[in-house]
Design a protein around this motif. Structure first.
Motif, short mmCIF file in Angstrom:
data_model
loop_
_atom_site.label_atom_id
_atom_site.label_comp_id
_atom_site.label_asym_id
_atom_site.label_seq_id
_atom_site.Cartn_x
_atom_site.Cartn_y
_atom_site.Cartn_z
N LYS A 160 0.86 -1.29 0.06
CA LYS A 160 -0.08 -0.06 -0.04
C LYS A 160 0.94 1.40 0.04
N ASP A 161 0.53 2.14 -0.82
CA ASP A 161 1.24 3.29 -0.82
C ASP A 161 2.71 3.23 -0.97
N GLY A 162 3.20 2.28 -1.85
CA GLY A 162 4.66 1.98 -1.86
C GLY A 162 5.34 1.35 -0.71
N LYS A 163 4.56 0.88 0.18
CA LYS A 163 5.05 0.12 1.31
C LYS A 163 4.80 -1.29 1.16
N SER A 164 5.66 -2.09 1.88
CA SER A 164 5.51 -3.50 1.54
C SER A 164 5.86 -4.32 3.04
N ILE A 165 4.81 -5.13 3.63
CA ILE A 165 4.82 -5.88 4.61
C ILE A 165 4.38 -7.24 4.51
N LEU A 166 5.16 -8.16 5.11
CA LEU A 166 5.06 -9.75 4.83
C LEU A 166 4.81 -10.04 6.61
N ILE A 167 3.64 -10.64 6.56
CA ILE A 167 3.07 -10.97 8.07
C ILE A 167 3.32 -12.67 7.70
#
Length: 630
Positions: A337-344
């Motif tokens: 989202k909005d150029g941010k990346s997160i892996l859970i």
């Protein structure tokens, strides 16, 4: 133990036992020469060098060991180069078989350093040999390095090189990772109540809504940390459920009742399993207002496949789900989202299990923030054993106990673990000569697992039948007590029953009451045991236990294995490094746990936090109720 682990090919576990030896108080140290030889062979001089009495201990070893040590220290401290006199070491005829083997690896490394080496294949579990191969071949050797890295993931130099490779190969131009927050409502510094709220700007997603597995903890989630941020449940863009274990779903129906407009997403398998798990829990809810909430919640859940998007209040969330390998239906969640990346990661297993294949994340995937489970990141246990070895140990115990006329009770988690145990028994003992009875919630979950597994061509045999039966079908006419007395207590059978922790009022506890005081029988624990649970008390070699106010002597054999469905410490490290993040947050673990054996001068087991802290990645040990801003 060191030689056993070397022969089994498990170098991290061998180094763990070595470090316990290396860190003994001096008065307890024996066989110093053998100790130092093992340290040289296992590429683990750092713990010996940490001692203040290194020189005096070294003086008590043999000349050839001292010579090898002095040379290895030069390599360890990067003092080998042009002009270094290596003649004494190279000419010396070592007598120790361990040092003879190790010398060959060092000679190959010297050839590489002096640019005189021809192409070669390394010795897979020898760090010096692998290091030489990496130095010779550079990034071309990275795929090989990935295949063997977990054997060296407790060696700081190996971690450093792995990070160099991943950074050079994967790092692309990334936007700043700002205006992101993570609130840990549960499952941070403990196992239970897993629930995270991920915020990017003014958009918010919840990941999981679990119950606390420890009965002394509050059953409902504490939403105060969200309220303090000015966030209500209606502000959530959605809830994503990673898998169907109660510590990840146990409060979902209650949250849905509090705010019915928030969409809920999960895989089809997880939805099916959730319904069974939550309906079972509903039976024990004492509060009348809670009755019926599960059905209302389940109707609201949207089944999703690998890629989908969630419309947010300030733009869409782009979401990819990857198989996590923990249980059927379990996923890791990748958010953009909005150029941010997160892996859970959710709970995950890197290794294939018999009922589900392991973690499946693309090799080129990157994330700014990785939120990873750390269940076994702090435990110096057999969780680091190779799975095949654990399975063989389990089967041997099962066969030995039934052959001596005993009954084996396996308290098992109804979802995932029980089905794995059935599959293992089927694989190793295809023609069962003793019955295996299933009881408790294990039965309905196994039937559902069976239906899903039969959709895959690789599963040709049902979990049920051919000696594996539902126990209630055997006692529906004669009663449970008569069945236990006339069949189970007589011996030569196996019972797999929930709960896995022998909780009061469960079928596993009912069987345990009948079996504990007979030395012919055995109880085999195969998973996590909360320290407050009856199962933990039984597992700790206590002579007796109080059950319903009655003292029961523990005469049955008590055995513990970890047929783990979680990543071990080395696999967690590799998973994180391979994603090349700027930040890593550890959840679903006990980061406050420390391990210092008696009579030692330090901790022989570096935790996953210790290992990650040697990298350039910011490491966060999350705490329940806390919010972390980026």
């Amino acid at each position: 133990m060191i030689e056993l682990e070397i022969n089994e090919g498990n170098r991290p576990q061998a180094r763990y036992y070595l470090r316990k030896w290396l860190l003994l108080e001096k008065v307890y140290l024996k066989d110093l020469n053998d100790m130092l030889i093992y340290a040289l062979y296992l590429d683990d001089l750092s713990y010996f060098l940490k001692r203040k009495d290194t020189n005096s201990l070294l003086a008590e070893t043999e000349f050839e060991t001292q010579l090898f040590y002095q040379f290895a220290c030069k390599v360890y401290q990067n003092e080998i180069g042009a002009g270094t006199d290596l003649s004494t070491f190279m000419a010396y005829d070592f007598a120790s078989p361990w040092l003879i083997k190790k010398k060959k690896s060092y000679l190959k490394l010297i050839d590489v350093i002096e640019k005189e080496s021809s192409p070669f294949m390394p010795i897979h579990n020898d760090w010096i040999s692998v290091k030489a191969y990496l130095l010779l071949n550079g990034v071309k050797a990275f795929n090989y390095f990935k295949s063997v890295f977990t054997q060296f993931a407790d060696i700081e130099e190996a971690i450093e090189l792995y990070e160099v490779f991943t950074t050079s190969l994967l790092r692309s131009e990334q936007s700043e990772f700002t205006d992101v927050s993570v609130t840990v409502l549960g499952g941070g510094d403990q196992i239970g109540g897993s629930c995270l709220v991920i915020s990017v700007g003014d958009s918010h997603l919840m990941i999981d809504a679990g119950a606390f597995v420890n009965s002394k903890e509050p059953k409902s989630l504490d939403l105060l940390p969200l309220e303090e941020r000015g966030i209500t449940l209606s502000d959530l863009d959605g809830v994503i459920i990673t898998h169907a274990h109660m510590d990840h779903i146990g409060n979902l129906h209650i949250l849905h009742e509090l705010c019915e407009t928030v969409p809920i997403y999960t895989t089809s398998e997880t939805k099916d399993l959730m319904w069974l798990m939550l309906k079972e829990q509903e039976k024990y809810d004492q509060s009348v207002p809670l009755k019926g909430l599960v059905d209302k919640c389940m109707v609201h859940i949207e089944e999703v496949s690998q890629n989908f998007s969630i419309r947010g209040k300030t733009g869409d969330w782009n979401i990819k789900l990857y198989r996590a390998g923990h249980i059927r239906g379990a996923v890791s969640v990748y958010l953009e989202k909005d150029g941010k990346s997160i892996l859970i990661t959710g709970d995950y297993s890197v290794q294939d299990q018999r009922t589900v294949k392991g973690l499946d994340i693309p090799g080129d995937l990157q994330a700014d923030l990785v939120i990873t489970e750390s269940t076994y990141g702090f435990y110096p246990t057999s969780a680091s054993m190779f799975r095949e070895r654990q399975e063989k140990m389990f089967i041997q115990q099962l066969v030995d106990i039934t052959n001596r006329g005993g009954t084996v009770l396996i308290p098992a988690f109804a979802l995932g673990r029980a089905q794995e145990i059935i599959s293992i028994i089927r694989e190793y003992i295809p023609n069962l000569d003793f019955p295996v009875y299933l009881d408790g919630m294990v039965c309905r979950i196994t039937e559902l697992y069976d239906r899903h597994m039969q959709k895959e061509q690789r599963f040709v045999q049902s979990l049920l039948g051919h000696g594996v039966t539902i126990a209630s079908k055997s006692y529906e006419h004669i009663g449970f007590d008569n069945f236990v007395d006339s069949v189970v207590s007589k011996g030569r059978c196996c019972v797999i029953a929930s709960s896995g922790m022998l909780n009061e009022g469960t079928k596993s506890m009912a069987y345990a009451k009948a079996l504990l005081e007979d030395k012919r029988h055995a109880i085999v624990f195969t998973g996590y045991l909360d320290e407050e649970s009856p199962g933990f008390i039984v597992s700790q070699s206590n002579p007796s236990i109080l059950i319903d106010g009655e003292k029961k002597d523990i005469k049955a054999s008590v055995l513990s294995l970890r047929l783990s469905a979680h990543a071990n410490r080395e696999e967690i490290l590799k998973t994180v490094l391979s994603l090349n993040p700027k930040h890593v947050m550890l959840v679903h673990g006990e980061s406050k746990r420390t391990y210092k054996p008696l009579k030692t001068i330090g901790q022989p087991y570096p935790s996953v936090t210790d290992l990650l802290s040697t990298t350039s990645i910011q490491v966060i040990e999350s705490q329940n109720g806390s919010t972390y801003h980026f």
